[in-house]
Design a protein around this motif. Structure first.
Motif, PDB file in Angstrom:
ATOM      1  N   ASN A 110      34.174 -21.883   2.070  1.00 49.66           N
ATOM      2  CA  ASN A 110      35.091 -20.769   1.815  1.00 49.66           C
ATOM      3  C   ASN A 110      36.533 -21.255   1.693  1.00 49.66           C
ATOM      4  N   SER A 170      29.860 -23.313   6.061  1.00 47.47           N
ATOM      5  CA  SER A 170      30.312 -22.090   5.384  1.00 47.47           C
ATOM      6  C   SER A 170      31.824 -21.951   5.445  1.00 47.47           C
ATOM      7  N   THR A 210      38.630 -20.703  -1.739  1.00 53.93           N
ATOM      8  CA  THR A 210      39.856 -19.909  -1.636  1.00 53.93           C
ATOM      9  C   THR A 210      41.065 -20.700  -2.136  1.00 53.93           C
ATOM     10  N   ARG A 264      29.124 -16.402  -5.489  1.00 60.79           N
ATOM     11  CA  ARG A 264      30.543 -16.589  -5.811  1.00 60.79           C
ATOM     12  C   ARG A 264      30.808 -16.485  -7.313  1.00 60.79           C
ATOM     13  N   ASP A 266      34.360 -15.638  -8.064  1.00 55.46           N
ATOM     14  CA  ASP A 266      35.259 -16.771  -7.821  1.00 55.46           C
ATOM     15  C   ASP A 266      35.219 -17.753  -8.983  1.00 55.46           C
TER      16      ASP A 266
END
Length: 899
Positions: free
Chosen positions: A223, A219, A227, A258, A261
């Motif tokens: 991430n 995880s 990001t 997400r 994102d």
């Protein structure tokens, strides 16, 4: 302590720990004073002597420091570093008596320094190990860690694979997440192994393996990747993070969490990142986990992108969503209509068909909104759009005349006279000195102002400048090289330094005699002219005889009004002052010759002066000849590249560069610093080192000879295509504003710029093209032929020319662009195999013809044959479009001229 200092001076670094550790605090403090003085003294030594004591001085100074802050500053000093391996094991030896808290403080201070390197990482890691403190996580330390891990087997002859090195690293879980947060990835990480090979020993594969083994949290890594992809960065770095993310193979739930994102990446990411996000969103839409609102949001962003592949894929996705749920038309059709304004006609057609298929159920307000968006469609789709929207679409009547839109012709702007007061002059001079600017008008006004005020009140000007420029290095420098250094920079500081007596009289005389203007390229020669003028102005300031400068321009391009020059010469005659040679020569090169009536009147007035300079000015104005005549240069022996479509359709050589002929008058009547300008020159940019510079003084040296300047600068301008350098086309917009005819050199330079690698250079060429057209000086047929020649020699790529043509046409200059392309296309259409990018050129030409009609009654040679080939290729399709639009335009021209 004396033995320690002797060992340092002798460079015996291995002896330093044994001599330093027995010393107490007071002795170390005294030694540090001596070592600091030695360090300062060594800065002026010859490099071999300095290198001899460098490492010993580093070790001794670090051991004598009592505080961690001082020790970190000492170790981090740039002059104590070199390219060889630093002696940090010996530094650790002299710090062996420090407590763990002190060592931890030193480790974190060193890690925070911006000069941290791979070797610093080794030293800091050992300090952390001895202090048993948390590892630093500064960017410099993280980069050093990654570089050290990547190069371990090379530096230590360690054959272990990367995965084993990372498994054994005690700081793995701390360092890897921080690696994803660095400003840029270390090159060793990006280049280590084949990033695309799943089983190779590379960072993406190794990180995935460590996740599977449980040494890294999945995880956290996911991430970090997401990001970083959202944050953006260098394409190479983003490719690395994208490869890692794909190797992690997100689950359906992880992708669904997400959505925001993916939308952000699709909107703002580079092409590959946006494509990955689009694929994830498509999968979510198929699973029913993407709402209509979210689909509309990401579609609105994607349809604005320039990548055709992404836009087409998004239209397909919208079509699937509409087939699945017709009720979503109210939300999705306005988004589809965004593609009506896309530059690609195929995408416009797809969007129009999609809107037409799902338009009937929508209400009248939305139908009107979509009809307004349809105004963005190109002429090729107007009839189809009229069938879809009927009377709601405002279609231009077929007989309405086309109106070409060109930018206004740049108007010459007068240069303000030199500052009248010393305070105003000082303010402008200080601004130039502090900024290092050589902007033409400010530079020339300040230079003239210095000469004027030095003539009237030299001491007051010197006092004001000395106070205002306090802190400049050359004010306090007592060496004899101030004039040499300032002269090489060709800045206004040279004149100021002479005024403030920082340059000797002998140096001024040597400077005037030294700058002959001979150089390896045009830029060096033009710089030599400027330096000669500066040394002459410095001499004028020194003796205070000249009331002002003759060559100060009256227009922003550098041109000088002939009547103004006559008035200045008249004042010189009245005061009994002899003009400076370089000043008067520059004035002749700047005097405007384009207005024949004004030039004739000024020549007559110059003759009446009865001076040598007046006679020379009159002869110069009457001759109205270029400084260096431009002649064509053929590459007789160069063969075209051995590629199928690049074989030339016609025999003969291609013109790629231009040479200039000799001008004996320049070499006989002008100072030595100007002689280069009058010599014959064969184009060659191999010896030029002025890449990326943009001084306006180059163009202002010959503001009335734009063709000559274009020929001389052509090798440098051509590098925007041949070498794909950025910023090489900067002179083009300024060149077309200068006086003189716009013939082969300028058109060839613009042709190179239109095919430049970088968009900003292509935009410069487009600006020059449009200004030439607005001035009425554009020879569109010649420019088209030059483009075809450059494409034929593989010097220019057709797709880049198409981008430039599309940009120019979008301003409203459709007829201008079409005229250029109509001359460029016939040689390209004659190839047996269509060159790559020809379809883009045909598409732009077709759109221009659909908007403005044909530019000639005769058809474009070779177009009909290509259009008749049949098939669904883009080349044939756009050729047929152009053929149809040209035929309609030609028929309309015939009807208009019929009695």
């Amino acid at each position: 302590m004396k033995e320690l200092l002797s060992a340092v001076r002798a460079g015996r670094k291995e002896d330093v720990p044994g001599l330093l550790l027995p010393l107490d605090r007071a002795e170390r403090r005294s030694a540090l004073v001596e070592l600091t003085a030695l360090r300062k003294e060594a800065r002026s030594w010859e490099w071999r002597e300095r290198d001899k004591i460098q490492k010993a001085l580093l070790i001794a100074g670090a051991g004598c420091q009592s505080g961690a802050a001082g020790c970190a500053t000492w170790i981090g000093g740039r002059e104590l570093r070199d390219w060889t391996r630093s002696p940090y094991p010996l530094v650790l030896d002299v710090l062996a008596d420090r407590d763990p808290a002190w060592l931890a403080d030193l480790a974190h201070r060193l890690a925070a320094r911006p000069t941290a390197t791979r070797i610093d990482h080794e030293f800091v890691s050992e300090l952390v190990k001895r202090a048993q403190c948390p590892v630093p996580t500064t960017e410099g330390f993280v980069i050093g860690w990654a570089e050290n891990v990547s190069t371990t087997q090379w530096w230590r002859n360690d054959a272990r694979p990367l995965v084993d090195v990372l498994r054994a690293d005690p700081h793995l879980t701390v360092m890897v997440p921080r690696l994803f947060e660095t400003t840029e990835l270390p090159p060793q990480v990006v280049w280590y192994g084949d990033q695309d090979a799943e089983s190779a020993d590379n960072w993406p594969s190794v990180l995935t393996t460590l996740v599977e083994e449980g040494l890294l949290q999945r995880s956290v890594l996911v991430n970090c990747c997401v990001t970083r992809l959202l944050r953006g960065g260098k394409p190479g770095d983003l490719r690395f993070f994208l490869v890692v993310l794909r190797r992690l193979a997100l689950t359906e739930q992880e992708e669904a969490e997400r959505v925001a994102d993916w939308i952000g990446m699709a909107a703002d990411g580079i092409s590959t990142v946006a494509g990955h996000a689009q694929e994830a969103l498509a999968r979510l839409d198929e699973r029913g986990r993407l709402t209509t609102r979210e689909l509309a949001e990401v579609s609105g962003a994607l349809l604005f992108r320039t990548e055709k592949k992404l836009v087409r894929a998004q239209l397909v996705l919208l079509g699937k969503a509409l087939r699945r749920d017709v009720s979503a038309a109210e939300d999705l059709l306005p988004v589809v209509a965004e593609a009506f304004g896309h530059e690609d006609i195929g995408i416009q057609e797809r969007a129009l068909k999609l809107v037409a298929r799902y338009l009937p159920p929508v209400g009248d307000p939305l139908r009107e909104e979509l009809a307004m968006s349809a105004e963005l469609l190109g002429p090729a789709h107007r009839e189809a759009a009229a069938e879809v929207f009927g009377d709601l679409l405002d279609v231009r009547p077929p007989g309405e005349p086309y109106e070409e839109m060109l930018p206004p012709v740049p108007a010459p702007r007068r240069v303000e006279p030199a500052p009248e007061t010393i305070a105003e002059l000082v303010e402008e001079v200080v601004a130039l000195v502090r900024s290092g600017s050589k902007e033409l008008t400010a530079f020339e006004r300040a230079l003239d102002g210095l000469v004027r005020h030095a003539h009237t009140d030299r001491s007051a000007l010197a006092d004001a400048l000395r106070d205002a420029l306090a802190g400049q290095w050359w004010l306090d420098d007592t060496s004899s090289r101030v004039g040499e250094i300032l002269g090489s920079d060709a800045g206004i500081e040279l004149v100021v330094a002479v005024l403030l007596e920082r340059v000797s009289v002998r140096a001024v005389h040597d400077g005037r005699a030294g700058w002959t203007g001979t150089g390896t390229c045009v830029h060096a020669a033009l710089d030599g002219v400027l330096r000669a003028r500066l040394w002459e102005a410095a001499y004028s300031v020194l003796i205070g005889r000249s009331p002002f400068l003759l060559a100060t321009p009256t227009w922003h391009t550098g041109s000088l009004d002939p009547a103004a020059l006559v008035d200045r010469l008249r004042t010189y005659r009245r005061l009994g002052v002899e003009p400076g040679e370089a000043d008067f020569a520059q004035a002749l090169l700047r005097v405007r010759r384009s207005g024949r009536r004004e030039a004739t009147e000024a020549a007559e007035a110059a003759v009446r002066l009865g001076t040598e300079q007046g006679d020379r000015l009159a002869a110069w104005l009457k001759a109205d000849a270029p400084v260096a005549p431009v002649r064509q240069h053929h590459l007789e022996n160069e063969q075209p590249p051995a590629r199928g479509w690049l074989q030339r359709s016609t025999a003969g050589t291609r013109r790629v560069l231009l040479a200039t002929a000799e001008n004996p008058a320049i070499q006989q009547e002008f100072p030595r610093s100007f002689h280069w300008l009058g010599r014959p020159h064969f184009p060659d940019g191999r010896l030029c080192y002025h890449w990326g510079e943009e001084p306006g003084s180059w163009l202002a040296t010959l503001p009335e000879d734009s063709e000559t300047l274009a020929a001389w600068m052509l090798p440098a301008v051509a590098t925007c295509t041949t070498e794909e350098l950025r910023g090489a086309a900067w002179p083009l917009p300024r060149l077309v504003e200068l006086g003189g005819p716009a013939a082969g050199a300028i058109h060839l330079a613009v042709a190179y710029g239109l095919g430049a690698r970088h968009p900003e250079d292509r935009l410069s060429a487009v600006d020059a093209l449009l200004v030439l057209a607005a001035q009425g000086r554009l020879d569109a047929a010649r420019l088209g032929r030059e483009l075809a020649n450059l494409v034929d020699r593989d010097l220019v790529k057709p797709n880049r020319v198409a981008e430039s043509a599309r940009t120019a046409a979008a301003t409203g200059a459709y007829r201008t662009v079409l005229t250029v392309l109509a001359a460029a296309l016939p040689p390209l259409l004659a190839y047996e195999q269509a060159p790559r990018g020809l379809s883009d050129l045909l598409s732009v030409a077709a759109e221009c013809a659909e908007r403005c009609g044909a530019v000639a009654a005769e058809p474009i040679p070779g177009l009909a044959a290509l259009a008749a080939r049949g098939g669904s290729s883009q080349v044939v399709r756009h050729a047929a479009r152009l053929q149809a639009a040209w035929r309609k335009g030609a028929e309309r021209m015939a009807d208009d001229t019929a009695p």
